[in-house]
Scaffold this active site. Structure first.
Site, mmCIF file in Angstrom:
data_model
loop_
_atom_site.group_PDB
_atom_site.id
_atom_site.type_symbol
_atom_site.label_atom_id
_atom_site.label_comp_id
_atom_site.label_asym_id
_atom_site.label_seq_id
_atom_site.Cartn_x
_atom_site.Cartn_y
_atom_site.Cartn_z
ATOM 1 N N HIS A 140 43.121 38.990 41.681
ATOM 2 C CA HIS A 140 43.117 39.324 43.053
ATOM 3 C C HIS A 140 43.824 39.066 43.833
ATOM 4 C CE1 HIS A 140 40.781 39.535 46.565
ATOM 5 N NE2 HIS A 140 39.832 40.031 46.312
ATOM 6 N N ASP A 217 40.242 30.169 40.646
ATOM 7 C CA ASP A 217 39.664 31.210 41.612
ATOM 8 C C ASP A 217 38.150 31.428 40.899
ATOM 9 O OD1 ASP A 217 38.388 33.099 42.869
ATOM 10 O OD2 ASP A 217 40.078 34.423 43.095
ATOM 11 N N GLN A 220 34.000 35.123 41.318
ATOM 12 C CA GLN A 220 33.046 35.761 40.644
ATOM 13 C C GLN A 220 32.418 34.903 39.549
ATOM 14 O OE1 GLN A 220 32.623 38.905 41.287
ATOM 15 N NE2 GLN A 220 34.206 38.960 42.807
ATOM 16 N N LYS A 243 29.292 35.411 47.419
ATOM 17 C CA LYS A 243 29.427 36.033 46.223
ATOM 18 C C LYS A 243 28.071 35.299 45.292
ATOM 19 C CE LYS A 243 33.224 37.836 46.266
ATOM 20 N NZ LYS A 243 33.710 39.053 46.420
ATOM 21 N N CYS A 381 41.239 45.159 45.443
ATOM 22 C CA CYS A 381 42.179 44.031 45.755
ATOM 23 C C CYS A 381 42.607 43.465 44.477
ATOM 24 C CB CYS A 381 41.498 42.698 46.762
ATOM 25 S SG CYS A 381 40.942 43.320 48.355
#
Length: 422
Positions: A140, A217, A220, A243, A381
């Site tokens: 991302h 990260d 998700q 999220k 993104c």
């Protein structure tokens, strides 16, 4: 109302632990019962943001209706109540991530702010000329741009790690790029555009052999995969609450305790100080050192409620259902002429990014919206990842635990009508 009672009101999920069906989950989401353009809403834009259960909505309203106060700095009853909820949220995040203690959790606005915090606090102090920051092409923009900015200042360099045709990170190339110059590896636990789930534990172990730190990260991943930051041995782990069925504007950053102890503040102001004078300022201990100013208190209350709601389900049952739904969607979408799903990495999360011959992603999304079906169109993104496939944009359908096979059927039926339209 006493402080423990306030926390219990926010934390109680109102459901027997372990029970899960998509139908029972859907009942908790008021927005899923609205219509769009005369059709029942089909929300397939979950990778952008999830919808919010009534438990979260009610917790935020309850906080503002009964306990609204600033935290940490007040001696009155409502300040104690608000502080207790805020710190209960920190403890819940630590438990959810498998962190060793709540003190290793820093509240932020979301994953983007978390990555910028690491870049500005850790990176500005420790990066220098000739240092490498490895970032897979999969990532991302939030995992790329902050490192480009700090690399420009420190004369370090951002090194892309290539992808294989199926959307997996090229592990041989990754191993070859690691060296004594590598100071940091930034990698997502799950891709927002391809759904790829990299072998983060193995990548982290290899990076640590070279003395590099690893930032994961988890934006998700947290809604779809079990997370254990201790097992991953991550130095930094970031996620966004929105999220994960929580409000926007709140997220968390886990920092390994020995790394957190060495971070310098990236913002100054109230809450992160011990004492201030024009001669000398001393600072509060971590994690408060990294949380200048008044935080998103209501957001933390909502995140606490979301975590308690989400973890009340059997996580294995949720994951199995989402895997089955994704497999069903892949099979059903294959019936649409000219439709191509990007990436074929095994073990992917419930994200299906696709193109459709003769139709732009924007036109696909606009057509589906007429039928009340919400998907995402654009570069997501993640422009380098799309460029890997020779694309500038694509359509994306992303699923959550409240989506159903019937909604997949509606998606496919609408896409077939689009194919057959003049």
């Amino acid at each position: 109302m006493t402080t423990p009672e306030v926390v219990e009101r926010v934390a109680s999920p109102g459901r027997q632990p372990g029970a899960f069906t998509p139908e029972s989950a859907r009942k908790d989401f008021p927005i899923l019962h609205r219509t769009v353009n005369g059709h029942p809403l089909v929300w397939l834009d979950n990778a952008a943001t999830t919808q919010k259960p009534r438990q979260v909505i009610e917790a935020i309203a309850g906080y503002y209706g009964t306990s609204n106060s600033n935290i940490h700095r007040g001696a009155h009853t409502m300040a104690r109540e608000a502080t207790e909820m805020y710190e209960a949220g920190r403890a819940a995040v630590a438990d959810f991530l498998g962190a060793p203690s709540p003190e290793s959790i820093v509240f932020v606005r979301g994953t983007t702010e978390a990555v910028n915090l690491v870049a500005q606090s850790w990176g500005r102090a420790l990066l220098g000329p000739g240092d490498d920051i490895l970032v897979p092409v999969l990532e991302h923009h939030s995992d790329i741009v902050p490192w480009q900015l700090i690399a420009r200042e420190t004369r370090a360099r951002v090194v892309p790690v290539p992808l294989l045709p199926d959307g997996q990170i090229d592990q041989d190339a990754y191993a070859d790029l690691l060296s004594c110059r590598t100071r940091l590896v930034a990698v997502s636990q799950a891709s927002n555009v391809l759904g790829t789930v990299p072998p983060v534990r193995e990548m982290t172990a290899l990076a640590h052999r070279y003395g590099a730190k690893v930032l994961v990260d988890g934006a998700q991943a947290v809604a779809h995969l079990p997370v254990d930051v201790t097992g991953l041995d991550a130095d930094f782990y970031a996620f966004s609450g929105h999220k994960l069925y929580a409000p926007t504007g709140i997220g968390a950053l886990y920092v390994k305790p020995e790394v957190l102890a060495g971070l310098r503040p990236w913002q100054g102001g109230g809450n992160m100080i011990d004492s201030v004078s024009f001669a000398r300022t001393t600072f509060a201990p971590v994690p408060h050192l990294m949380e200048a100013g008044t935080g998103n208190i209501a957001g933390v209350v909502g995140l606490l409620a979301a975590l308690n709601w989400f973890t009340s389900f059997d996580r294995g049952a949720v994951a199995a259902y989402e895997n089955e739904l994704t497999a069903y969607a892949r099979q059903a979408m294959a019936m649409v002429p000219g439709l191509e799903i990007l990436g074929s990495a095994p073990g992917r999360i419930a994200v299906l990014t696709f193109t459709m011959a003769g139709h732009t992603p924007a036109a696909i999304a606009s057509w589906l919206d007429r039928d009340g079906i919400a998907i995402r169109a654009g570069h997501h993104c993640a422009q380098p990842a799309l460029a890997h496939y020779g694309l500038e944009s694509a359509a994306r359908a992303s699923f959550a635990l409240y989506n159903t096979p019937e909604e997949v059927d509606e998606l496919v039926a609408s896409l077939l009508r689009l194919h057959e339209s003049p």
